[in-house]
Design a protein around this motif. Structure first.
Motif, PDB file in Angstrom:
ATOM      1  N   ARG A  61       2.083  36.722  21.792  1.00  0.00           N
ATOM      2  CA  ARG A  61       0.647  36.686  21.516  1.00  0.00           C
ATOM      3  C   ARG A  61      -0.109  35.624  22.310  1.00  0.00           C
ATOM      4  NH1 ARG A  61      -3.617  39.570  20.779  1.00  0.00           N
ATOM      5  NH2 ARG A  61      -3.553  38.703  22.859  1.00  0.00           N
ATOM      6  N   SER A  62       0.368  34.394  22.293  1.00  0.00           N
ATOM      7  CA  SER A  62      -0.331  33.324  23.005  1.00  0.00           C
ATOM      8  C   SER A  62       0.640  32.183  23.216  1.00  0.00           C
ATOM      9  CB  SER A  62      -1.527  32.831  22.194  1.00  0.00           C
ATOM     10  OG  SER A  62      -1.073  32.071  21.077  1.00  0.00           O
ATOM     11  N   MET A  63       0.238  31.235  24.055  1.00  0.00           N
ATOM     12  CA  MET A  63       1.110  30.098  24.322  1.00  0.00           C
ATOM     13  C   MET A  63       1.214  29.195  23.099  1.00  0.00           C
ATOM     14  SD  MET A  63       2.460  30.635  27.142  1.00  0.00           S
ATOM     15  CE  MET A  63       2.309  32.401  26.953  1.00  0.00           C
ATOM     16  N   GLY A  64       0.152  29.089  22.327  1.00  0.00           N
ATOM     17  CA  GLY A  64       0.206  28.287  21.106  1.00  0.00           C
ATOM     18  C   GLY A  64       1.183  28.894  20.117  1.00  0.00           C
ATOM     19  N   LEU A  65       1.167  30.215  20.000  1.00  0.00           N
ATOM     20  CA  LEU A  65       2.118  30.867  19.096  1.00  0.00           C
ATOM     21  C   LEU A  65       3.535  30.764  19.638  1.00  0.00           C
ATOM     22  CD1 LEU A  65       0.001  33.774  17.749  1.00  0.00           C
ATOM     23  CD2 LEU A  65       1.274  32.114  16.389  1.00  0.00           C
ATOM     24  N   HIS A  66       3.672  30.821  20.963  1.00  0.00           N
ATOM     25  CA  HIS A  66       5.004  30.638  21.548  1.00  0.00           C
ATOM     26  C   HIS A  66       5.540  29.259  21.161  1.00  0.00           C
ATOM     27  CE1 HIS A  66       7.919  32.666  23.919  1.00  0.00           C
ATOM     28  NE2 HIS A  66       7.042  33.399  24.584  1.00  0.00           N
ATOM     29  N   GLU A  67       4.685  28.255  21.317  1.00  0.00           N
ATOM     30  CA  GLU A  67       5.105  26.893  20.991  1.00  0.00           C
ATOM     31  C   GLU A  67       5.368  26.759  19.489  1.00  0.00           C
ATOM     32  OE1 GLU A  67       5.845  25.023  23.391  1.00  0.00           O
ATOM     33  OE2 GLU A  67       6.180  23.081  22.410  1.00  0.00           O
ATOM     34  N   SER A  68       4.663  27.520  18.684  1.00  0.00           N
ATOM     35  CA  SER A  68       4.928  27.452  17.237  1.00  0.00           C
ATOM     36  C   SER A  68       6.354  27.898  16.933  1.00  0.00           C
ATOM     37  CB  SER A  68       3.924  28.318  16.454  1.00  0.00           C
ATOM     38  OG  SER A  68       4.259  29.699  16.537  1.00  0.00           O
ATOM     39  N   GLN A  69       6.891  28.790  17.762  1.00  0.00           N
ATOM     40  CA  GLN A  69       8.256  29.258  17.544  1.00  0.00           C
ATOM     41  C   GLN A  69       9.280  28.218  18.000  1.00  0.00           C
ATOM     42  OE1 GLN A  69       8.555  32.094  15.613  1.00  0.00           O
ATOM     43  NE2 GLN A  69       6.416  31.448  15.616  1.00  0.00           N
ATOM     44  N   GLY A 108       0.520  24.667  18.482  1.00  0.00           N
ATOM     45  CA  GLY A 108       1.794  25.263  18.076  1.00  0.00           C
ATOM     46  C   GLY A 108       2.428  24.501  16.926  1.00  0.00           C
ATOM     47  N   ALA A 109       2.396  23.177  16.999  1.00  0.00           N
ATOM     48  CA  ALA A 109       2.963  22.360  15.915  1.00  0.00           C
ATOM     49  C   ALA A 109       2.229  22.649  14.608  1.00  0.00           C
ATOM     50  CB  ALA A 109       2.854  20.882  16.270  1.00  0.00           C
ATOM     51  N   MET A 110       0.930  22.872  14.721  1.00  0.00           N
ATOM     52  CA  MET A 110       0.128  23.149  13.517  1.00  0.00           C
ATOM     53  C   MET A 110       0.428  24.544  12.961  1.00  0.00           C
ATOM     54  SD  MET A 110      -3.408  21.397  14.717  1.00  0.00           S
ATOM     55  CE  MET A 110      -3.593  19.605  14.634  1.00  0.00           C
ATOM     56  N   TYR A 111       0.530  25.531  13.844  1.00  0.00           N
ATOM     57  CA  TYR A 111       0.889  26.876  13.392  1.00  0.00           C
ATOM     58  C   TYR A 111       2.260  26.850  12.708  1.00  0.00           C
ATOM     59  CZ  TYR A 111      -2.777  29.018  16.369  1.00  0.00           C
ATOM     60  OH  TYR A 111      -3.961  29.402  16.946  1.00  0.00           O
ATOM     61  N   ALA A 112       3.211  26.128  13.309  1.00  0.00           N
ATOM     62  CA  ALA A 112       4.569  26.099  12.753  1.00  0.00           C
ATOM     63  C   ALA A 112       4.551  25.522  11.343  1.00  0.00           C
ATOM     64  CB  ALA A 112       5.499  25.291  13.657  1.00  0.00           C
ATOM     65  N   ALA A 113       3.816  24.436  11.144  1.00  0.00           N
ATOM     66  CA  ALA A 113       3.734  23.819   9.810  1.00  0.00           C
ATOM     67  C   ALA A 113       3.114  24.806   8.819  1.00  0.00           C
ATOM     68  CB  ALA A 113       2.917  22.534   9.884  1.00  0.00           C
ATOM     69  N   GLN A 114       2.114  25.518   9.281  1.00  0.00           N
ATOM     70  CA  GLN A 114       1.435  26.500   8.431  1.00  0.00           C
ATOM     71  C   GLN A 114       2.371  27.663   8.084  1.00  0.00           C
ATOM     72  OE1 GLN A 114      -2.532  27.179   9.720  1.00  0.00           O
ATOM     73  NE2 GLN A 114      -2.776  29.144   8.662  1.00  0.00           N
ATOM     74  N   ASN A 116      -5.216  26.160   9.916  1.00  0.00           N
ATOM     75  CA  ASN A 116      -5.629  25.090   8.998  1.00  0.00           C
ATOM     76  C   ASN A 116      -4.752  23.864   9.254  1.00  0.00           C
ATOM     77  OD1 ASN A 116      -6.148  23.369   6.934  1.00  0.00           O
ATOM     78  ND2 ASN A 116      -5.701  24.839   5.279  1.00  0.00           N
ATOM     79  N   PRO A 117      -5.325  22.856   9.970  1.00  0.00           N
ATOM     80  CA  PRO A 117      -4.515  21.702  10.380  1.00  0.00           C
ATOM     81  C   PRO A 117      -4.025  20.848   9.211  1.00  0.00           C
ATOM     82  CG  PRO A 117      -6.815  21.417  11.051  1.00  0.00           C
ATOM     83  CD  PRO A 117      -6.703  22.795  10.483  1.00  0.00           C
TER      84      PRO A 117
END
Lengths: 498, 498
Positions: free
Chosen positions: A290-298, A424-430, A484-485
């Motif tokens: 989907r996106s680089m932020g989502l990639h980093e969330s993984q 990504g770190a924020m998505y992962a926590a969420q 949501n940070p």
């Protein structure tokens, strides 16, 4: 290629399949350039990749596409096909904003700069590096100008939109502004608490071959499919290749095995996302991550949410003993202290999850000013020194190789990418907060060595979804709310201050 | 690519440069397919390479080319440019003889068959292999039919002409017919003489890593440029990559180091030919290696003319001691006996230079009958068994993996290629005869460890000439006469019966 398409949509599908095949060769040749290629091969490789970049751009901007996209809009499509068509349009708009000559010039300049950087960085040769970087920045500014013109976005937003569609600098400012307020205090608080801890340091040296075997076992623990990928070495670790054949890299230091081990676990998160993209759609934009932020969330779900989880050290410990021998430092409680040690350092990729966002804020501020023309390449070192002192209290003067030359991104023409790491770190926590609501015994399962529920949740909610939904919609479906940070702050507080 | 061509010839040059760039990516991805790729990556890789094959074919057959070639004929060109134009025409005729659909079908079928062969061969799975091979042969026959139609050659000549331009089956029949007459007698005579020799066998096992280090040192001894190439592993050794970045492969057996060592020296001959093609012409047909027979003449110059030279064992001996430790078997005189031991065996690539031509005669007779439709794939094993018994007295019944499944060639769609190996051995003998006339102290120089005169002669007469001359003209310029198989016979007699 024979063209038996009966609809505009099918014609478009065929064209994307073709692009997918050419992108495959480009991906493998790029991986090889970093992992294998000897020095004298670079000029020819750079020319070959530039030729391919130009050719793919030509195919992605063929005049017929505009009408095909318009006609396909009126055809009977199911929901997935419609999402695929939406993504085809996004690819088309991005491709058409840039003339082929710029695409080729960028590919050439970026290849040259990145290749020279591999020898310039260890030599701390900023003067040599900046010579190449100037041209890379000149072309990135030109790219930003053209993308901004066609999208109506600001210069920096136009670049960032390529990596994190829909994300804007105003949103980044809001989130990073919040972070800047509480992060320095949290770092101080965590460090004060950790000061009284006694932590045993592992005693090296650790032979490269043993570290490599350890990394491969860690990849197995994290579910990597070795029939569809491999692990090699490169100057800067990355996860490349194609979904059918993922090429992860790492680098080894004989005095310390944790940077490589945790780097491998990080890249495995990227790798599994790619390996589990919707197989039946491969070759179509719908099947892209989907996106680089989502990639980093993984990758951060693997490295931080799992890797620094209080129960994870006990899973790693037997692997360390197997490959590196017995050491008191490998005892699980000590290992967990090592994995959660907060300590400001020079190197972003070696940073703990608490100080990491500081590295990103610094880069975001510098690259945004660079793209907007407020500063020039020559100004980077002084700004870097000042911000490292301000954010992490570290003196980097004269130490370019561990300072502004440590990353491959700018040299490779990637501007607007760095914010994705902290998003990504924020998505992962969420995501983990959402997972715990669905699976109340999640932490007990992890403690029992059962990581399947985590992988199952990620596969169902993220990996298998590809680009079917926009980022906010994907995040909402997975977690019940958009970014949501507060979850990231809560995660750090729970792990480091509870 | 911007097109500022001012003449038809310059336009053609630009188009060939473009093809050269795309061929670069194809070469690296093909090397990777053999050296690195995990199993599940193959389907996507095969599709990607087929797409690229089709695309390059499209570029090589663009309608504009015919007129450009005709116009360039009338332009003012120097001698080298005129030779380049001649080669452009050759490439154009070869490309136009085949429709794109056949090029793509071949690429796909060959990739699939070759990939499956990698697991079928160790499993001795002829039944599985022949399933894929049938389609490869069907397409090769179709290719032969079309090439024969456009060139006026016979079916087999039309295929062979792609690898050894100008060579005809009648000429091969003449040369191989001569060989068939004296070779069996010579083998018997040499074996009788060697029967009384006492030869110590090296005592294994030999660790793979030590063998690899030994191979790298042997490549250094033979002048390989490691800044423009590397050595890796694959199921079937080959020399691939591009002139700017040569990718050699080998395979290791822990019980025996000589097959890998001599294989590496062999591939280094191919590698140095590629590394020393005329640099200023790279990207143009003029800079391509002349033919597969000449390519093999270089690898055999390294492996046989030098590698089995009476003085060479003394150069190898210190490398063996360095990497594998002291052994009585490594003493130079014993090592030379090992390197010149004549012994009929199953495996072509492990064969000594005296029995090697028998392996080629067998393959030539079978593949010619296969292409001409006198036999089918199912007939191969029985014919193989019969000819191995007749030529070398060996029973191969049921042993497919060391019989007709040992080579990658047929599975990869290469028919008409095998004769090049023995033509190469003949060219190499002829070149060394010529070298000795020019450099009367050649053998003394080799004995003193000075290989520079050999490399200098090969570079001046073969490598740096690229495709400037036709094969007969190149051979005449280098040695004063066209192909004369008497030199090969004289070489074997001098080395084995003197």
């Amino acid at each position: 290629m024979s063209n038996a398409a009966t609809s505009a949509y099918e014609d478009l599908q065929q064209r994307h399949r073709r692009l997918h095949h050419l992108a495959h060769l480009q991906a493998i040749a790029s991986w090889d350039q970093s992992a294998n290629m000897p020095a004298k091969g670079n000029e020819a490789r750079s020319l070959a990749l530039a030729e391919m970049g130009g050719l793919m751009h030509q195919l992605a901007t063929e005049p017929a596409l505009k009408e095909l996209l318009a006609r396909a809009e009126g055809e009977a499509l199911d929901e997935a096909q419609r999402a695929n068509l939406r993504e085809m349009g996004r690819v088309w708009r991005a491709s058409n904003a840039l003339p082929q000559s710029l695409v080729e010039a960028k590919s050439l300049a970026n290849s040259r700069c990145e290749h020279a950087w591999r020898e310039q960085r260890p030599a701390n040769d900023w003067a040599g590096y900046v010579e190449n970087l100037r041209e890379v920045v000149r072309l990135a500014r030109e790219e930003a100008r053209l993308l901004a013109e066609s999208s109506g976005l600001s210069l920096y937003d136009a670049l960032m939109d390529q990596y994190e569609p829909g994300m804007r600098a105003t949103e980044v400012d809001r989130v990073f502004g919040d972070l800047r307020q509480w992060l320095p205090g949290l770092i101080r608080e965590v460090r004060a608490r950790q000061q009284s801890e006694t932590t045993l340091q592992p005693q090296g040296p650790f032979a490269k071959e043993a570290q490599r075997a350890l990394g491969l076992d860690a990849m197995r623990l994290m579910g990597f499919d070795f029939e569809a990928g491999r692990l090699d070495e490169s100057a800067h670790p990355f996860c490349g290749g194609v979904p059918e054949d993922v090429r992860m890299t790492t680098r080894y230091r004989e005095d310390s095995f944790l940077p490589s081990l945790m780097g491998v676990i990080h890249e495995t998160g990227h790798g599994r996302y790619e390996q589990n993209l919707p197989r039946e759609w491969l070759g179509q934009p719908l099947a892209a991550a989907r996106s680089m932020g989502l990639h980093e969330s993984q990758s951060l779900s693997f490295e931080m949410q799992l890797g620094s989880h209080p129960a994870f050290a006990a899973l790693l410990q037997p692997l360390l003993v197997k490959h590196l021998g017995e050491q008191p430092a490998f005892e699980a409680a000590n290992l967990h202290r090592l994995l959660t040690r907060v300590s400001p350092g020079y190197i972003r990729v070696d940073a703990d999850e608490v100080t990491y966002p500081a590295h990103i804020i610094l880069r975001y501020e510098i690259e945004r000013a660079l793209i907007e023309g407020q500063i020039e390449c020559e100004d980077i070192p002084a700004l870097w020194d000042a911000k490292m002192m301000e954010l992490l209290g570290l003196d980097t003067r004269g130490n370019y190789k561990d300072g502004c030359m440590q990353d491959v991104h700018w040299g490779a023409g990637l501007f607007g990418y760095f914010p994705c790491y902290t998003l990504g770190a924020m998505y992962a926590a969420q995501f983990f907060a959402s997972m715990r609501r669905t699976l109340p015994d999640l932490d007990a399962r992890i403690a029992a060595g059962d990581l399947a529920p985590v992988f199952g949740w990620l596969n169902e909610n993220i990996w298998s979804q590809g680009s079917r939904w926009t980022t906010p919609e994907l995040v909402r479906r997975a977690s019940g709310e958009t970014l949501n940070p507060a979850h990231f702050r809560a995660h750090l507080q729970a792990r480091y201050l509870a």
